[in-house]
Motif scaffolding. Structure first.
Motif, PDB file in Angstrom:
ATOM      1  N   THR A  93     -15.945   7.221   2.121  1.00  0.00           N
ATOM      2  CA  THR A  93     -17.155   6.557   2.609  1.00  0.00           C
ATOM      3  C   THR A  93     -17.734   5.640   1.538  1.00  0.00           C
ATOM      4  OG1 THR A  93     -17.628   8.442   4.032  1.00  0.00           O
ATOM      5  CG2 THR A  93     -19.450   6.945   3.577  1.00  0.00           C
ATOM      6  N   GLU A  94     -17.806   6.135   0.292  1.00  0.00           N
ATOM      7  CA  GLU A  94     -18.341   5.328  -0.807  1.00  0.00           C
ATOM      8  C   GLU A  94     -17.450   4.115  -1.083  1.00  0.00           C
ATOM      9  OE1 GLU A  94     -20.531   3.740  -3.773  1.00  0.00           O
ATOM     10  OE2 GLU A  94     -21.122   5.291  -2.327  1.00  0.00           O
ATOM     11  N   THR A  95     -16.146   4.312  -1.053  1.00  0.00           N
ATOM     12  CA  THR A  95     -15.220   3.204  -1.291  1.00  0.00           C
ATOM     13  C   THR A  95     -15.330   2.157  -0.190  1.00  0.00           C
ATOM     14  OG1 THR A  95     -13.702   4.690  -2.435  1.00  0.00           O
ATOM     15  CG2 THR A  95     -12.798   2.595  -1.662  1.00  0.00           C
ATOM     16  N   LEU A  96     -15.411   2.586   1.063  1.00  0.00           N
ATOM     17  CA  LEU A  96     -15.563   1.635   2.167  1.00  0.00           C
ATOM     18  C   LEU A  96     -16.880   0.879   2.069  1.00  0.00           C
ATOM     19  CD1 LEU A  96     -14.115   3.701   5.138  1.00  0.00           C
ATOM     20  CD2 LEU A  96     -13.110   1.688   4.053  1.00  0.00           C
ATOM     21  N   ARG A  97     -17.957   1.580   1.676  1.00  0.00           N
ATOM     22  CA  ARG A  97     -19.247   0.907   1.510  1.00  0.00           C
ATOM     23  C   ARG A  97     -19.167  -0.135   0.395  1.00  0.00           C
ATOM     24  NH1 ARG A  97     -22.799   0.403  -1.817  1.00  0.00           N
ATOM     25  NH2 ARG A  97     -22.034   2.044  -3.174  1.00  0.00           N
ATOM     26  N   ARG A  98     -18.531   0.236  -0.723  1.00  0.00           N
ATOM     27  CA  ARG A  98     -18.388  -0.695  -1.850  1.00  0.00           C
ATOM     28  C   ARG A  98     -17.549  -1.915  -1.451  1.00  0.00           C
ATOM     29  NH1 ARG A  98     -14.447  -1.255  -5.254  1.00  0.00           N
ATOM     30  NH2 ARG A  98     -13.476   0.726  -4.728  1.00  0.00           N
ATOM     31  N   LEU A  99     -16.470  -1.690  -0.692  1.00  0.00           N
ATOM     32  CA  LEU A  99     -15.636  -2.803  -0.237  1.00  0.00           C
ATOM     33  C   LEU A  99     -16.401  -3.719   0.719  1.00  0.00           C
ATOM     34  CD1 LEU A  99     -12.210  -1.034   0.260  1.00  0.00           C
ATOM     35  CD2 LEU A  99     -12.786  -2.744  -1.456  1.00  0.00           C
ATOM     36  N   GLU A 100     -17.226  -3.122   1.589  1.00  0.00           N
ATOM     37  CA  GLU A 100     -18.040  -3.937   2.489  1.00  0.00           C
ATOM     38  C   GLU A 100     -19.042  -4.774   1.700  1.00  0.00           C
ATOM     39  OE1 GLU A 100     -19.677  -1.097   5.196  1.00  0.00           O
ATOM     40  OE2 GLU A 100     -17.840  -0.998   6.406  1.00  0.00           O
ATOM     41  N   ASP A 101     -19.649  -4.170   0.659  1.00  0.00           N
ATOM     42  CA  ASP A 101     -20.579  -4.930  -0.193  1.00  0.00           C
ATOM     43  C   ASP A 101     -19.870  -6.073  -0.894  1.00  0.00           C
ATOM     44  OD1 ASP A 101     -22.617  -3.255   0.553  1.00  0.00           O
ATOM     45  OD2 ASP A 101     -22.593  -2.058  -1.299  1.00  0.00           O
ATOM     46  N   GLU A 102     -18.673  -5.801  -1.425  1.00  0.00           N
ATOM     47  CA  GLU A 102     -17.898  -6.857  -2.081  1.00  0.00           C
ATOM     48  C   GLU A 102     -17.544  -7.972  -1.105  1.00  0.00           C
ATOM     49  OE1 GLU A 102     -14.479  -5.436  -4.199  1.00  0.00           O
ATOM     50  OE2 GLU A 102     -15.668  -4.004  -5.366  1.00  0.00           O
ATOM     51  N   GLN A 103     -17.197  -7.591   0.124  1.00  0.00           N
ATOM     52  CA  GLN A 103     -16.863  -8.597   1.129  1.00  0.00           C
ATOM     53  C   GLN A 103     -18.085  -9.452   1.447  1.00  0.00           C
ATOM     54  OE1 GLN A 103     -15.348  -7.061   4.818  1.00  0.00           O
ATOM     55  NE2 GLN A 103     -14.976  -9.081   5.658  1.00  0.00           N
ATOM     56  N   GLU A 104     -19.255  -8.818   1.604  1.00  0.00           N
ATOM     57  CA  GLU A 104     -20.481  -9.574   1.880  1.00  0.00           C
ATOM     58  C   GLU A 104     -20.814 -10.509   0.730  1.00  0.00           C
ATOM     59  OE1 GLU A 104     -23.511  -6.711   2.729  1.00  0.00           O
ATOM     60  OE2 GLU A 104     -22.559  -6.081   4.601  1.00  0.00           O
ATOM     61  N   ASN A 105     -20.664 -10.016  -0.523  1.00  0.00           N
ATOM     62  CA  ASN A 105     -20.936 -10.860  -1.688  1.00  0.00           C
ATOM     63  C   ASN A 105     -19.968 -12.035  -1.749  1.00  0.00           C
ATOM     64  OD1 ASN A 105     -23.034  -9.213  -2.491  1.00  0.00           O
ATOM     65  ND2 ASN A 105     -21.763  -7.998  -3.863  1.00  0.00           N
ATOM     66  N   PHE A 106     -18.705 -11.782  -1.453  1.00  0.00           N
ATOM     67  CA  PHE A 106     -17.712 -12.853  -1.478  1.00  0.00           C
ATOM     68  C   PHE A 106     -18.001 -13.885  -0.396  1.00  0.00           C
ATOM     69  CE2 PHE A 106     -13.481 -14.605  -0.366  1.00  0.00           C
ATOM     70  CZ  PHE A 106     -13.217 -15.228  -1.577  1.00  0.00           C
ATOM     71  N   GLU A 107     -18.366 -13.424   0.810  1.00  0.00           N
ATOM     72  CA  GLU A 107     -18.707 -14.360   1.878  1.00  0.00           C
ATOM     73  C   GLU A 107     -19.938 -15.180   1.525  1.00  0.00           C
ATOM     74  OE1 GLU A 107     -18.922 -11.871   5.334  1.00  0.00           O
ATOM     75  OE2 GLU A 107     -16.733 -11.796   5.556  1.00  0.00           O
TER      76      GLU A 107
END
Length: 142
Positions: A93-107
């Motif tokens: 769950t933490e890894t998926l949340r971190r990846l989603e945050d990274e994706q939002e930051n990249f976008e």
């Protein structure tokens, strides 16, 4: 292609159409197209009916015909399912949340980059336009 075979009791209850559909799904899109072509060759209404069914059921446009087996391979389905290990589920769950945050930051970064490029192109356009207006005004005065 992974094939999931139905239990014998389920296969016995399915009608001939369902069995044929399952068999063609297991073989892939090529089998559906071959059946349609053969239907047109031997008796054109059968080919037309197969074509209509393929379009109506969206088999013609899917990358794979077998929707039933693809549902179990869906990444969304597998990521939401609990593994039974609480520590691993928390980590996942933490890894998926971190990846989603990274994706939002990249976008957001890509959006800022596009905006900067658009502004630079617009400024260049305005500079070129001002330059041509200045040249026209100078040539008109001369």
């Amino acid at each position: 292609m992974s094939t999931i075979t139905a239990p014998a009791s389920l296969t016995a209850r399915m009608g001939w159409f369902s069995r044929a559909e399952a068999w063609l799904d297991d073989k892939g899109k090529g089998a559906w197209i071959a059946a349609m072509v053969l239907g047109f060759i031997f008796f054109w209404p059968v080919g037309l009916a197969l074509l209509a069914y393929m379009i109506w059921s969206k088999r013609m446009f899917n990358s794979s015909c077998s929707r039933r087996s693809n549902r179990s391979l869906s990444p969304t389905f597998n990521t939401m399912r609990s593994s039974g290990n609480a520590a691993f589920d928390a980590y996942k769950t933490e890894t998926l949340r971190r990846l989603e945050d990274e994706q939002e930051n990249f976008e957001a970064f890509l959006k800022r980059l596009r905006d900067a490029k658009d502004k630079a192109e617009f400024d260049q356009f305005m500079d070129d336009r001002a330059k041509t207006n200045r040249e026209q005004r100078d040539s008109a005065e001369a």
